[in-house]
Write an enzyme that holds these catalytic residues in place. Structure first.
Site, PDB file in Angstrom:
ATOM      1  CD  GLU A 105      -3.025  -1.128   2.157  1.00 31.40           C
ATOM      2  OE1 GLU A 105      -4.202  -0.781   1.932  1.00 31.40           O
ATOM      3  OE2 GLU A 105      -2.621  -1.507   3.277  1.00 31.40           O
ATOM      4  CD  GLU A 117      -3.283  -6.256   3.625  1.00 27.99           C
ATOM      5  OE1 GLU A 117      -2.626  -5.208   3.607  1.00 27.99           O
ATOM      6  OE2 GLU A 117      -3.440  -6.969   2.616  1.00 27.99           O
TER       7      GLU A 117
END
Length: 246
Positions: free
Chosen positions: A108, A128
């Protein structure tokens, strides 16, 4: 105490190297604080930013030991997302030189850059959901903008990890370089940026980041400012003079 970011400052650029080798450059609170401090510096004194890790790992993700103990209030504070938004919104371009693993929060952070280049060892993605959480530091809205909705959904819903060739084919990175030459390639991009007018570069980035509904009005206003600049007249005059001599 080891500095979480190693920072090299030049007149026209800053190189920030993630520096938690014992934790695979996992992004913890100290690194987030260091990113905020660096962003404050680059907001006040705009320069191109190069983000880098080691040859084997850019950032292995967020620090799971800290992440495990965070609660709903921490989630609402958007600790990592807030820092990555600030990185993305810096006035001058951000180049991510990604080698090896860029997973979870590390991916990210890379998505927040304007330009991403890599080495052949890249492993990038967002696992995740396998840890009982979601990618919530920009992936759900940046990835669709970068690679399209269908591919973003595949990455985020399956936890698929892309290699360098796949990331290049998907448009997630723009070029692949040998690991030992990756930082040099990032500097070559920064050199090309530095050769251009800084204000024109900043205005171009601002227009690129603007919501669709602001276009085309934002281009008109930014271009109007550039049309009145001394640098525009100087550069165009130099171009015309060179053309006469050729």
């Amino acid at each position: 105490m080891t500095e979480p970011l190693l920072i090299e400052r030049r007149e026209d650029r800053v190189v920030a190297t993630l520096n938690r080798p014992e934790k695979r450059n996992a992004i913890d609170q100290d690194m987030i604080d260091a990113l905020h401090a660096l962003c404050a510096e680059l907001e006040a004194d705009p320069r191109t930013l190069i983000l880098a890790g080691s040859e084997t790992v850019f950032a292995g993700g967020a620090d799971i030991a800290q992440l495990r103990d965070r609660d709903a209030a921490d989630a609402r504070r958007a600790i990592n997302a807030t820092a990555f938004i600030r990185v993305n919104e810096l006035p001058m371009p951000v180049i991510a030189a990604i080698s090896g693993y860029a997973l979870g929060g590390g991916a990210e952070l890379a998505y927040a850059a304007d330009l991403r280049i890599t080495s052949p060892t890249l492993k990038i993605g967002n696992p995740e959901t396998g840890l009982g959480i979601m990618a919530a530091a920009g992936a759900t809205w940046r990835l669709p903008e970068i690679v399209g909705g269908a591919r973003a959904s595949e990455l985020l819903l399956t936890g698929r990890i892309l290699n360098a060739d796949e990331a290049l084919a998907w448009g997630l990175v723009s070029s692949i370089h040998p690991a030992g030459e990756l930082l040099g390639a990032a500097h070559a991009l920064a050199d090309r940026i530095a050769a251009n007018d800084a204000l024109a570069t900043r205005h171009t980035k601002l227009a690129l980041r603007a919501p669709r509904q602001q276009h085309p009005d934002i281009e008109r206003e930014l271009q109007a400012e550039l049309f009145e600049s001394d640098e525009k007249h100087r550069r165009m005059t130099a171009f015309l003079n060179r053309k006469k001599k050729s």
